[in-house]
Design an enzyme around this catalytic site. Sequence first.
Site, PDB file in Angstrom:
ATOM      1  N   CYS A 114      14.554  44.134  27.917  1.00  0.00           N
ATOM      2  CA  CYS A 114      15.005  44.200  26.556  1.00  0.00           C
ATOM      3  C   CYS A 114      13.770  43.325  25.579  1.00  0.00           C
ATOM      4  CB  CYS A 114      16.349  43.781  26.046  1.00  0.00           C
ATOM      5  SG  CYS A 114      17.666  44.863  26.986  1.00  0.00           S
ATOM      6  N   HIS A 255      16.315  41.743  18.812  1.00  0.00           N
ATOM      7  CA  HIS A 255      16.746  42.457  19.722  1.00  0.00           C
ATOM      8  C   HIS A 255      18.484  43.038  19.458  1.00  0.00           C
ATOM      9  CE1 HIS A 255      18.101  44.764  23.114  1.00  0.00           C
ATOM     10  NE2 HIS A 255      18.635  43.898  24.068  1.00  0.00           N
ATOM     11  N   ASN A 285      22.851  49.196  22.055  1.00  0.00           N
ATOM     12  CA  ASN A 285      21.480  48.277  22.543  1.00  0.00           C
ATOM     13  C   ASN A 285      20.745  49.351  23.245  1.00  0.00           C
ATOM     14  OD1 ASN A 285      19.969  46.927  24.435  1.00  0.00           O
ATOM     15  ND2 ASN A 285      21.333  45.513  25.010  1.00  0.00           N
TER      16      ASN A 285
HETATM   17  O1  UT7 Z   1      20.023  43.205  26.521  1.00  0.00           O
HETATM   18  C1  UT7 Z   1      21.044  42.024  26.737  1.00  0.00           C
HETATM   19  C2  UT7 Z   1      22.134  43.059  27.190  1.00  0.00           C
HETATM   20  N1  UT7 Z   1      23.345  42.241  27.240  1.00  0.00           N
HETATM   21  C3  UT7 Z   1      23.999  41.660  26.197  1.00  0.00           C
HETATM   22  O2  UT7 Z   1      23.703  41.510  25.513  1.00  0.00           O
HETATM   23  C4  UT7 Z   1      25.534  41.198  26.746  1.00  0.00           C
HETATM   24  C5  UT7 Z   1      25.862  40.038  25.959  1.00  0.00           C
HETATM   25  N2  UT7 Z   1      27.245  39.747  26.086  1.00  0.00           N
HETATM   26  C6  UT7 Z   1      28.100  40.486  25.364  1.00  0.00           C
HETATM   27  O3  UT7 Z   1      27.772  41.204  24.534  1.00  0.00           O
HETATM   28  C7  UT7 Z   1      29.549  40.130  25.452  1.00  0.00           C
HETATM   29  O4  UT7 Z   1      29.677  39.255  26.781  1.00  0.00           O
HETATM   30  C8  UT7 Z   1      30.490  41.530  25.837  1.00  0.00           C
HETATM   31  C9  UT7 Z   1      30.521  42.388  24.689  1.00  0.00           C
HETATM   32  C10 UT7 Z   1      29.810  42.114  27.157  1.00  0.00           C
HETATM   33  C11 UT7 Z   1      31.894  41.122  26.400  1.00  0.00           C
HETATM   34  O5  UT7 Z   1      32.571  40.408  25.467  1.00  0.00           O
HETATM   35  P1  UT7 Z   1      33.145  39.132  25.745  1.00  0.00           P
HETATM   36  O6  UT7 Z   1      33.769  38.730  24.401  1.00  0.00           O
HETATM   37  O7  UT7 Z   1      32.365  38.219  26.272  1.00  0.00           O
HETATM   38  O8  UT7 Z   1      34.408  39.661  26.610  1.00  0.00           O
HETATM   39  P2  UT7 Z   1      35.125  39.218  28.166  1.00  0.00           P
HETATM   40  O9  UT7 Z   1      33.767  39.662  29.193  1.00  0.00           O
HETATM   41  O10 UT7 Z   1      35.097  37.609  27.860  1.00  0.00           O
HETATM   42  O11 UT7 Z   1      36.238  39.957  28.053  1.00  0.00           O
HETATM   43  C12 UT7 Z   1      37.413  39.626  27.604  1.00  0.00           C
HETATM   44  C13 UT7 Z   1      38.391  40.478  27.927  1.00  0.00           C
HETATM   45  C14 UT7 Z   1      38.735  40.561  29.365  1.00  0.00           C
HETATM   46  O12 UT7 Z   1      40.077  40.690  29.597  1.00  0.00           O
HETATM   47  P3  UT7 Z   1      40.955  39.306  30.268  1.00  0.00           P
HETATM   48  O13 UT7 Z   1      40.383  39.033  31.462  1.00  0.00           O
HETATM   49  O14 UT7 Z   1      40.746  38.233  29.150  1.00  0.00           O
HETATM   50  O15 UT7 Z   1      42.319  40.098  30.443  1.00  0.00           O
HETATM   51  C15 UT7 Z   1      38.207  41.626  29.697  1.00  0.00           C
HETATM   52  O16 UT7 Z   1      38.596  42.470  31.068  1.00  0.00           O
HETATM   53  O17 UT7 Z   1      38.280  41.949  27.494  1.00  0.00           O
HETATM   54  C16 UT7 Z   1      38.218  42.681  28.645  1.00  0.00           C
HETATM   55  N3  UT7 Z   1      37.220  43.825  28.381  1.00  0.00           N
HETATM   56  C17 UT7 Z   1      37.489  44.715  27.709  1.00  0.00           C
HETATM   57  N4  UT7 Z   1      38.401  45.379  27.093  1.00  0.00           N
HETATM   58  C18 UT7 Z   1      38.684  46.567  26.260  1.00  0.00           C
HETATM   59  C19 UT7 Z   1      36.169  43.607  28.720  1.00  0.00           C
HETATM   60  N5  UT7 Z   1      35.428  45.023  28.451  1.00  0.00           N
HETATM   61  C20 UT7 Z   1      36.341  45.683  27.591  1.00  0.00           C
HETATM   62  C21 UT7 Z   1      36.378  46.795  26.795  1.00  0.00           C
HETATM   63  N6  UT7 Z   1      37.571  47.284  26.286  1.00  0.00           N
HETATM   64  N7  UT7 Z   1      35.116  47.600  26.920  1.00  0.00           N
END
Ligand code: UT7
Length: 330
Positions: A114, A255, A285
């Site tokens: 990226c 990005h 993205n």
């Molecule tokens: O080019 C670079 C590419 N990568 C990035 O830019 C990624 C950067 N990171 C992010 O954008 C965020 O970390 C994400 C959008 C990927 C995830 O958001 P988050 O606020 O960090 O969520 P999390 O991973 O802490 O998950 C929170 C909760 C979890 O449930 P529990 O364990 O709290 O019960 C996940 O299982 O949300 C759950 N979860 C979802 N729920 C519904 C994770 N993905 C999903 C989903 N839909 N798609």
Amino acid sequence: MTTTGIAITGSGSAVPSLSLDNHGLSQLVETSDDWITSRTGIRRRHLASPEVTLGQVAAEASLQAIAMAGLDPGDLDLIILATSTADDLFGSASQIQARIGATRAVAFDLTAACSGFVFGLVTAGQFIRTGVYQNVLLVGADILSRWVDWSDRRTCILFGDGAGAVVLQGSDRDRLLGFELKSDGSQNSSLNLAYQPEPKTLTPDVTIGQGRFHPITMNGQDIYRFAVKKVPEVVEKALFRADRTADQVDWLILHQANQRILDAVAGRLKIPPEKVISNLAEYGNTSAASVPLALDEAVRSGKVRSGDTIATAGFGAGLTWGAAIFEWGR
Ligand code: UT7
């Protein structure tokens, strides 16, 4: 040695016509439009159908950029394709060269995930700076949908496909004002699309590895923290090198990974939201394509005007990250 200035004189972009919104995605994995929108800002992504090649979308964006610069493909000296998803592992830049008829140009791929567009901008600039080449086409293009695990709701919600391109030209006035590039391979496991070998015995004494690339794996929270900490630092360093301050920035084009990352980085740099270009709601993205896609839309809508100061930054797998400060136009 006399050096030549660099101007960015044209832009173009293209995305596949097929698209999938968050409601559609929620038929595939357990998620919701509300979750995806509130955590990322993404509402839809464009995806390449099986017959679409990276070369096709990249060429479409390229021809627009070349036309805006007032050039013909035959005027190009160099084509750099920033991508992690080439149609051919040996490289796809030459296919773009052939497709657009840039018969004089040498072409090669550059892979920095990226960050690929920003790394490519700096690389392209060096060839102009030294006077070796005059007209360079830089394309950022990715079809990450080929490599996403569509059963993993933590990653599949993020990515989309597309291409963006710019033309850089030698100029009396130097518009590429400063940059800073970084890599940290020790954190590679936070986000990768890795080749995994499987042993294949050729003769009793000779066993090689012949495996395949496995879909993208990502620790979202690690990447989030990395981006919010490291991107402001690198933008500040690039601004320092450019002899500019954050309040002299007209547009921040990061990005397009996650709206929360865009907001947090802009907040740390004290750049107000109205100066932050964002189009990730529509495209998600798109990896190396995201910055030139956002830039091209902002140029064509009349937001970005000639002479405007743009701070741009890429970040992602590698890990790689980098920023560049430039003025748009001749
Ligand atoms: O080019 C670079 C590419 N990568 C990035 O830019 C990624 C950067 N990171 C992010 O954008 C965020 O970390 C994400 C959008 C990927 C995830 O958001 P988050 O606020 O960090 O969520 P999390 O991973 O802490 O998950 C929170 C909760 C979890 O449930 P529990 O364990 O709290 O019960 C996940 O299982 O949300 C759950 N979860 C979802 N729920 C519904 C994770 N993905 C999903 C989903 N839909 N798609």
